[in-house]
Design an enzyme around this catalytic site. Sequence first.
Site, PDB file in Angstrom:
ATOM      1  N   GLY A  88      18.371  12.942  29.844  1.00  0.00           N
ATOM      2  CA  GLY A  88      19.617  12.506  30.476  1.00  0.00           C
ATOM      3  C   GLY A  88      19.425  11.272  31.331  1.00  0.00           C
ATOM      4  O   GLY A  88      20.382  10.598  31.700  1.00  0.00           O
ATOM      5  N   ASP A 243      12.348  23.203  28.827  1.00  0.00           N
ATOM      6  CA  ASP A 243      12.472  21.772  28.520  1.00  0.00           C
ATOM      7  C   ASP A 243      11.511  20.939  29.364  1.00  0.00           C
ATOM      8  O   ASP A 243      11.326  19.752  29.102  1.00  0.00           O
ATOM      9  CB  ASP A 243      13.918  21.283  28.723  1.00  0.00           C
ATOM     10  CG  ASP A 243      14.485  21.702  30.059  1.00  0.00           C
ATOM     11  OD1 ASP A 243      14.580  22.917  30.303  1.00  0.00           O
ATOM     12  OD2 ASP A 243      14.812  20.825  30.875  1.00  0.00           O
TER      13      ASP A 243
HETATM   14  P1  AMP Z   1      15.153  18.410  35.122  1.00  0.00           P
HETATM   15  O1  AMP Z   1      15.339  19.739  35.732  1.00  0.00           O
HETATM   16  O2  AMP Z   1      15.012  17.283  36.104  1.00  0.00           O
HETATM   17  O3  AMP Z   1      14.054  18.411  34.136  1.00  0.00           O
HETATM   18  O4  AMP Z   1      16.515  18.038  34.354  1.00  0.00           O
HETATM   19  C1  AMP Z   1      17.178  18.911  33.465  1.00  0.00           C
HETATM   20  C2  AMP Z   1      18.075  18.131  32.547  1.00  0.00           C
HETATM   21  O5  AMP Z   1      19.049  17.397  33.290  1.00  0.00           O
HETATM   22  C3  AMP Z   1      17.351  17.126  31.700  1.00  0.00           C
HETATM   23  O6  AMP Z   1      17.948  17.107  30.447  1.00  0.00           O
HETATM   24  C4  AMP Z   1      17.536  15.840  32.458  1.00  0.00           C
HETATM   25  O7  AMP Z   1      17.435  14.711  31.640  1.00  0.00           O
HETATM   26  C5  AMP Z   1      18.937  16.022  33.011  1.00  0.00           C
HETATM   27  N1  AMP Z   1      19.154  15.251  34.250  1.00  0.00           N
HETATM   28  C6  AMP Z   1      18.543  15.429  35.446  1.00  0.00           C
HETATM   29  N2  AMP Z   1      18.974  14.531  36.332  1.00  0.00           N
HETATM   30  C7  AMP Z   1      19.863  13.735  35.701  1.00  0.00           C
HETATM   31  C8  AMP Z   1      20.653  12.598  36.086  1.00  0.00           C
HETATM   32  N3  AMP Z   1      20.616  12.084  37.307  1.00  0.00           N
HETATM   33  N4  AMP Z   1      21.461  12.055  35.131  1.00  0.00           N
HETATM   34  C9  AMP Z   1      21.515  12.549  33.897  1.00  0.00           C
HETATM   35  N5  AMP Z   1      20.802  13.612  33.480  1.00  0.00           N
HETATM   36  C10 AMP Z   1      19.991  14.198  34.361  1.00  0.00           C
HETATM   37 MG    MG Z   2      13.151  17.801  32.711  1.00  0.00          MG
END
Ligand code: AMP
Ligand code: MG
Length: 470
Positions: A88, A243
């Site tokens: 994301g 993930d």
């Molecule tokens: P994480 O827990 O940081 O691994 O994020 C979980 C999901 O949310 C992943 O698919 C990330 O790419 C997405 N994500 C986290 N932060 C953001 C953001 N600021 N903008 C877009 N997608 C995000």
């Molecule tokens: Mg992640």
Amino acid sequence: MENWQEIIQKSGYLNLDNALYSKVNPTELNQAKLLGLNASFIEKNLKLNPKDENWKSLLAGEIQIENSFSMAYSGHQFGHYVPQLGDGRAINVGQVGSWQLQLKGAGLTPYSRMGDGLAVLRSSIREFLMAEYMHAIGIPSSRSVGIVASFSQLAQRETLEPTSIVMRASPSWIRFGSFQYAGISLGKKKLVQQLTELSFSQGFPKQADTSGEHLFSLALENTAQTLAKWQAYGFMHGVMNTDNFSILGLTIDYGPFGMMDTFSWNHSPNTSDYNGRYRYSMQPIVGKWNLEKLSEALGVAYNKDRLEKKLEDFYPSFQKHLTQALLNRLGLDLKQEDSTQKLLESWFMAMEESSVDFNGFFVFLTFEDPLDTQKLKQLCGKDLKPIENWIQRYLRLEPNKEKMKKYNPVFVPKNYMLQKIIKQCSLGDFEVLQKWLSLCQNPFLMDPILEEYKGRSPENTDNYRLSCSS
Ligand code: AMP
Ligand code: MG
């Protein structure tokens, strides 16, 4: 001047079915400043020139590289399956040698969902430093290439904050969630096979057996080893969603992680982890649970029974690696197997009963006189008797101090220290980042700066917890 378009090769990932990715260009960060570069990695691993003036433009998304893309994946977040996630806020620009390069925080992608595609400065600084630290202490991890920040483009989190991009590198960014997306969400056997093939070529080349069952064995072994090292060094990831689990068993996706300060089985560094799902004591259990989910996804294309059977290898492997890692840190070997094993088991209890600073304890055993009660007291939050008694039993096994020096870093980036560095950087002192990068990359060397950080963490920062935006 580097010609990035020639240097950065098209990633092998783009040979996979296009359901597994979307082409997307990075969005330029406003008035970006270069905060730090990992010169040694750039020279030794990427074989490029860190002095080239164009690094900032590449890192800040100012240069469009043909064939940039984001990956689609899914995953179990806090135990719940989310059928479609994806990068994301991460954009892969391509590969240099065997390294897949990614910009984290480089703007919206088709997988951004409700997010803004950005990363805030504090979270980028934490990832930039910690990945290098983990690598330096022998814990498999993604690597950091460089970091840029913008103080004019802000992102809304708990407050409005400066934004930042980290370039990170890994031989592969394929996640357990990549297989779940292909196998479970899309139900496509062929895509599971493609991911399997690419995982071998990116992470486990020269294997005679390239079956999904064998990939699973390798992923399981690496995951068990990495998790054992997390436990032995008191590293808590904070968001062990599937993930965020690399098929190569690397530590990836640094967020609200923490190095254990005062030992506590139940500590979770993530304030959003309401039920303590990812607390210290749960990490190996969740590791196995995540492997189970990987086996279900691989089971779409490979033999389910054989995959399930292999799961039985997880705990024995984890235990073997944990024992070895602790023996290394304590300077012991398994000559007197029974008493040593008992000593290791009782160590955790003594640490908790005396509320001992986890990593400070190893530094104390390695560099001080373990019978120096006054110094020991400074590391204990409670009654020092339990750990004192344990030390007496330990000394009877005649630990090897020289061996211990190789496994016990004198520098441990506790969360309160990282908070301090973030504050200094936010105020414009970027040199501090390069200094701490060097500490992270050489954590076994004593540095005068470390005098200030000796002993227990200040009370109000002990086992400091952070939110998911970290
Ligand atoms: P994480 O827990 O940081 O691994 O994020 C979980 C999901 O949310 C992943 O698919 C990330 O790419 C997405 N994500 C986290 N932060 C953001 C953001 N600021 N903008 C877009 N997608 C995000
Ligand atoms: Mg992640």
